[in-house]
Design a protein around this motif. Structure first.
Motif, PDB file in Angstrom:
ATOM      1  N   UNK A 279       0.810  -1.160  -0.022  1.00  0.00           N
ATOM      2  CA  UNK A 279      -0.078  -0.231   0.023  1.00  0.00           C
ATOM      3  C   UNK A 279       0.960   1.252   0.039  1.00  0.00           C
ATOM      4  N   UNK A 280       0.784   2.162  -1.101  1.00  0.00           N
ATOM      5  CA  UNK A 280       1.507   3.066  -1.305  1.00  0.00           C
ATOM      6  C   UNK A 280       0.790   4.441  -0.497  1.00  0.00           C
ATOM      7  N   UNK A 281      -0.478   4.520  -0.466  1.00  0.00           N
ATOM      8  CA  UNK A 281      -1.395   5.738  -0.098  1.00  0.00           C
ATOM      9  C   UNK A 281      -2.598   5.297   0.413  1.00  0.00           C
ATOM     10  N   UNK A 282      -3.123   6.316   1.098  1.00  0.00           N
ATOM     11  CA  UNK A 282      -4.770   6.229   1.541  1.00  0.00           C
ATOM     12  C   UNK A 282      -5.341   7.376   0.979  1.00  0.00           C
ATOM     13  N   UNK A 283      -6.434   7.469   0.334  1.00  0.00           N
ATOM     14  CA  UNK A 283      -7.165   8.628  -0.169  1.00  0.00           C
ATOM     15  C   UNK A 283      -8.206   8.833   0.788  1.00  0.00           C
ATOM     16  N   UNK A 284      -8.386  10.057   1.449  1.00  0.00           N
ATOM     17  CA  UNK A 284      -9.555  10.274   2.231  1.00  0.00           C
ATOM     18  C   UNK A 284     -10.264  11.752   1.478  1.00  0.00           C
ATOM     19  N   UNK A 328       1.564   6.299   9.801  1.00  0.00           N
ATOM     20  CA  UNK A 328       2.798   6.614  10.250  1.00  0.00           C
ATOM     21  C   UNK A 328       3.595   5.294  10.616  1.00  0.00           C
ATOM     22  N   UNK A 329       2.916   4.504  11.291  1.00  0.00           N
ATOM     23  CA  UNK A 329       3.673   3.071  11.438  1.00  0.00           C
ATOM     24  C   UNK A 329       3.935   2.242  10.317  1.00  0.00           C
ATOM     25  N   UNK A 330       3.328   2.372   9.116  1.00  0.00           N
ATOM     26  CA  UNK A 330       3.450   1.446   8.024  1.00  0.00           C
ATOM     27  C   UNK A 330       4.105   2.385   6.891  1.00  0.00           C
ATOM     28  N   UNK A 331       4.564   3.609   7.221  1.00  0.00           N
ATOM     29  CA  UNK A 331       5.041   4.242   6.011  1.00  0.00           C
ATOM     30  C   UNK A 331       4.290   4.674   4.802  1.00  0.00           C
ATOM     31  N   UNK A 332       3.059   4.662   5.085  1.00  0.00           N
ATOM     32  CA  UNK A 332       1.754   5.029   4.016  1.00  0.00           C
ATOM     33  C   UNK A 332       1.615   6.563   3.937  1.00  0.00           C
ATOM     34  N   UNK A 333       1.643   6.755   2.728  1.00  0.00           N
ATOM     35  CA  UNK A 333       1.253   8.256   2.344  1.00  0.00           C
ATOM     36  C   UNK A 333      -0.443   8.548   2.558  1.00  0.00           C
ATOM     37  N   UNK A 334      -0.638   9.503   3.580  1.00  0.00           N
ATOM     38  CA  UNK A 334      -2.163   9.832   3.825  1.00  0.00           C
ATOM     39  C   UNK A 334      -2.253  11.007   2.992  1.00  0.00           C
ATOM     40  N   UNK A 335      -3.350  11.120   2.040  1.00  0.00           N
ATOM     41  CA  UNK A 335      -3.505  11.990   1.065  1.00  0.00           C
ATOM     42  C   UNK A 335      -4.949  12.433   1.431  1.00  0.00           C
ATOM     43  N   UNK A 336      -5.290  13.820   1.774  1.00  0.00           N
ATOM     44  CA  UNK A 336      -6.505  14.539   1.944  1.00  0.00           C
ATOM     45  C   UNK A 336      -6.998  15.003   0.697  1.00  0.00           C
ATOM     46  N   UNK A 337      -8.090  14.363  -0.053  1.00  0.00           N
ATOM     47  CA  UNK A 337      -8.740  14.832  -1.113  1.00  0.00           C
ATOM     48  C   UNK A 337      -9.655  16.114  -0.635  1.00  0.00           C
ATOM     49  N   UNK A 338      -9.287  17.581  -0.734  1.00  0.00           N
ATOM     50  CA  UNK A 338     -10.081  18.405  -0.394  1.00  0.00           C
ATOM     51  C   UNK A 338     -10.419  19.100  -1.622  1.00  0.00           C
TER      52      UNK A 338
END
Length: 551
Positions: A279-284, A328-338
């Protein structure tokens, strides 16, 4: 014998790996929402099986087995409403019909305003218009001179009122007209815009794009580039633009094989994030907080009254904090789609509103001051598009109109104006004001005995229905007749601008109540007490099976 022993040994060695793989697969399945929205592959298969059929005139008015007297009231009310449309919206409807022959967007939005079984008959008789000639304050005016209170919000662009944006566009163009349409080189206003966006986002670097969809594409691309991982995570029902990776289900002609769609606000989703290494990133999309795990509510899917919406700021904030910790724990990029909610919830956007810092943020719509734009803000280590030690290893991204001078001019005006005392005052007590307005409208519905309620995330509202019925989608047409302009998705989304005064809002309430009362009087919300949402869905399923296999 020796061969058998070797094979047995190999099997024993492979078994732990197979068990682990099965366990990961089970965790992923549990992380998906138990609905078609949560299962992209299944939803695509089901969509291909659904047959087209439509109701004739009799079925249109009586798809719920209402008594003859109710059917007669519906028919009379419908054709009375059609007469109103013909009289009031003639010019707008005529140009819409002419343009529709060559504009595919119009063909699509026209066909999907209501459930498909009713669509053709309705389009034959209730002909509105897709054209407007003017906007002012909180209203828009069509080609026939009808003035509507605007509840469409220009797809989210209109946060501060149309006059605000017209001034941004006009004054912004004056600031850059000496340079004109020069591309490649930058107008000096770009440097000002970057500094303001750094301050607002709390992030290091900025890149400009032509749309919110492009901005999200670039954010995901950079996350993959810097993590070396393949997959993105989106949450069930969330919208992040129309490109394939973030629209893995119905509407995408190809499968999105590097996308995980997980349950929003659920521990099972966090478990998947903790266990998987790809998992590279999570989109919110913070807008999803209004209807977690459900697609954006449009009247084209309003087949019964099961639509639900509700917003709990504390619960969603807690969920985002958990998500931040796991990333943060997994080094995954958290992306806020605003792209939609940016600058609507708070001056600092959703990050400020929910109290969570993302690694990357995308903006669009309103930020361009009325002109098209997409923006990515991110941490320095995530925004770089090349590697110093590997000159051919790059993450290429450009756009012909990125950083267009006219956009930079309007954006500069926008960013300056949101610092003014007048605009800052609009944010003071924002939630309190709009929550009270939603409560006011709900009280009026209850007082009038109408089967409607609204739920809201600040100025973004959804209408829900308290009585089982098949004709809730008719409300949008009664509302238009009362001088209320909605977007093409209908009653699923009201988008108010922040400059609505108490007097403006009070007038909207009166018109919504008037529309609902007339719809009720015309029999569309008839119920014998035995009609249920479950029964409605069963009936539709039976109709589909008959048309799929017996006709």
């Amino acid at each position: 014998m020796e061969d058998a022993l070797v094979l047995a040994g190999l099997g024993a060695l492979a078994l732990p790996g197979l068990v682990l793989k099965a366990k990961r697969r089970l965790e992923l399945s549990r992380g998906k929402h138990p609905s078609l929205t949560g299962h992209a592959k299944m939803s695509r298969r089901v969509a291909k099986l659904l047959p087209f059929y439509e109701y004739d005139e009799t079925g249109f008015f009586n798809s719920d087995d209402a008594p003859a007297e109710v059917v007669a009231r519906r028919r009379e009310g419908f054709f009375r409403l059609a007469g109103t449309y013909q009289q009031r919206f003639a010019a707008s409807a005529a140009l819409t019909a002419e343009a529709q022959e060559a504009v595919s967007d119009l063909q699509f939005t026209s066909a999907y305003r209501v459930p498909f079984q009713y669509s053709r008959f309705l389009r034959q008789h209730l002909k509105g218009g897709a054209f407007l000639k003017a906007s002012s304050g909180v209203t828009v005016t069509d080609l026939d001179g009808n003035v509507f209170y605007d509840l469409g919000g220009a797809y989210g662009v209109n946060v501060f009122g149309y006059d605000f944006y017209k001034e941004c566009m006009a004054l912004g163009s004056e600031r850059v007209e000496a340079l004109g349409p020069v591309l490649g080189a930058y107008h000096p206003l770009l440097a000002y815009n970057v500094k303001r966006l750094q301050a607002i986002s709390g992030l290091d670097e900025v890149s400009f794009h032509m749309s919110g969809t492009e901005a999200v594409m670039q954010a995901v691309r950079l996350a993959r580039y810097h993590t070396g991982r393949t997959h993105l995570v989106r949450f069930c029902g969330a919208y992040h633009g129309w490109w394939g990776e973030v629209q893995p289900g119905v509407g995408n002609p190809t499968a999105a094989n590097q996308t995980y769609t997980l349950k929003d606000m659920h521990a099972d989703a966090l478990r998947v994030l903790r266990r998987r290494k790809d998992i590279a990133c999570v989109l919110v999309n913070p807008l999803q907080a209004l209807h977690p795990n459900a697609s954006a509510p449009g009247d084209s899917s309003l087949v019964d009254s099961s639509r639900r919406a509700g917003f709990d700021r504390a619960a969603y904030s807690a969920w985002l904090r958990e998500l931040r910790q796991v990333c943060d724990e997994r080094g995954i990029v958290l992306i806020f789609d605003e792209v939609f909610v940016g600058f609507r919830l708070a001056a600092g956007g959703a990050q400020a509103y929910f109290g969570v810092q993302a690694d990357m943020v995308t903006y669009g719509k309103t930020l361009g001051g009325g002109l098209p734009v997409g923006v990515v803000c991110g941490k320095r280590n995530l925004m770089k598009r090349y590697r110093d030690d590997r000159p051919a290893d790059i993450c290429f991204a450009r756009g012909t109109f990125n950083s267009h001078p006219w956009v930079m001019g309007a954006m500069a005006e926008f960013l300056e104006r949101i610092e003014s005392p007048e605009v800052r005052a609009l944010y003071d007590g924002l939630d309190t004001r709009w929550n009270a307005r939603a409560a006011c409208m709900n009280a009026r519905f209850e007082e009038a005995g109408l089967p409607l309620r609204v739920a809201n995330l600040s100025t973004i509202w959804t209408v829900t229905f308290t009585r089982p019925g098949r004709y809730n989608w008719m409300l949008q047409y009664y509302m238009r007749a009362e001088g209320l302009a909605l977007s093409w998705v209908g009653s699923g989304r009201f988008i108010f601008s922040l400059n609505y005064t108490d007097a403006n809002f009070a007038e909207v309430v009166e018109r919504v109540v008037a529309a609902a009362r007339q719809m009720d009087a015309d029999g569309w919300w008839w119920s014998d007490g035995r009609l249920t949402d479950k029964a409605i869905r069963r009936r539709i399923l039976k109709e589909m099976l008959v048309h799929r296999f017996l006709k």
